[in-house]
Design a protein around this motif. Structure first.
Motif: not given
Length: 319
Positions: A60, A62, A116, A123, A217
């Motif tokens: 993923g 962020n 997510v 993501a 996360y």
């Protein structure tokens, strides 16, 4: 190329760049002032890069990392400035400010993790959307202005030293050490790599993938809050746009450090070395009077180059 050789190559690159800059400008690059300046600037970038690395390990990303950090900073700064005006004890104010920043950023991480993992959104799109949300909330709270008026003791976090070592560098060292331990020596860390290698296989093996992603996360948000606290202390203020240039730099440093953008592989040591390489390159640009905006261009070239090399390497292996 063996994957564990990536870190050795990075060490060689770091040494070559360091030696080259030392040779070209020994009277500026090797000065105590320049080394000290890099030691104060590198930690916030390094912590944000580690915060970006962990989601990338799962395949993923962020994209709300910086706005997560700045929202925590804005909330924390608002509380800290208010309590300072009311003449609260400085130590208590700083403790509350740190807890507030961490709580706000981790809450943002929970939102990211929920969208997510449990909702199942990609993501990239999920964190792009939450980035806009967090930035909007931060702008609403701060009205787009800087927030200042902190206790004098708070200045020490980003500008103080312990036995000559900058406090931010000590924090970065602790963060890197803890992140290494979590990823390499815990069941959660191994599960993060497994999810990155094959999410379906990890799920079939009995792992709670949603819970793992949630923690990923949350941890990313936690690290973001630490980086922002250092920035707030260094600048003695908080703004929504602080650290905005670090987002793509963090991605570039993660990938340069050997983290596979598709997930499944990445080492803290490699990322730390990559951060150091980019930091001394930035310092070199400053020493030679080059346009600092070229740093962004260099980061982009590095990112594209490393991704291309990784693609060619994987293609060669598959043949």
């Amino acid at each position: 190329m063996k994957k564990n050789s990536k870190e050795r190559i990075l060490l060689i690159v770091f040494a070559l760049v360091f030696i080259a800059l030392s040779f070209l400008s020994p009277d500026k690059f090797l000065t105590v002032t320049n080394i000290r300046s890099m030691a104060f600037q590198l930690p916030e970038f390094g912590i944000l890069t580690l915060a970006m690395m962990v989601p990338i390990l799962t395949g993923g990303i962020n994209l709300s990392l910086v706005t997560t950090a700045t929202l925590g900073g804005v909330v924390s700064a608002t509380v800290m400035a208010s309590l300072y005006k009311q003449n609260w004890n400085e130590t208590l104010i700083i403790m509350i400010a740190v807890l507030t920043s961490v709580a706000a950023s981790v809450l943002c991480g929970i939102i990211n993790g929920y969208v997510v993992s449990y909702i199942g959104a990609a993501a990239m799109m999920a964190t792009l959307g939450t980035s806009t949300l967090f930035e909007g909330i931060g702008l609403y709270i701060s009205k787009g202005n800087s927030i200042s008026g902190f206790p004098a003791a708070f200045y020490w976090i980003g500008n103080g030293t312990v036995c000559g070592v900058p406090v931010p560098m000590i924090v970065f060292g602790l963060v890197a050490g803890v992140t290494w331990l979590l990823l390499e020596k815990t069941a959660w860390g191994q599960s993060v790599y497994m999810v990155g290698c094959n999410r379906k296989a990890a799920s079939f093996s009995g792992l709670n993938v949603n819970r793992i992603m949630m923690k990923v996360y949350m941890y990313s948000g936690f690290l973001g809050s630490l980086a922002m606290l250092i920035m707030m202390s260094r600048y003695n203020s908080a703004r929504v746009d602080y650290g905005s240039s670090y987002l793509m730099q963090a991605v570039a440093a993660s990938v340069l450090g050997g983290t596979m953008i598709t997930g499944g592989y990445g080492k803290v040591g490699g990322v730390v070395i990559a951060v150091a390489i980019l930091q001394i390159i930035s310092s070199g640009f400053n020493i030679f009077g080059l346009d600092r905006n070229l740093t962004t261009v260099i980061n982009g070239v590095i990112l594209i180059g490393v991704l291309t090399l990784n693609f060619l390497n994987e293609y060669r292996k598959s043949r």
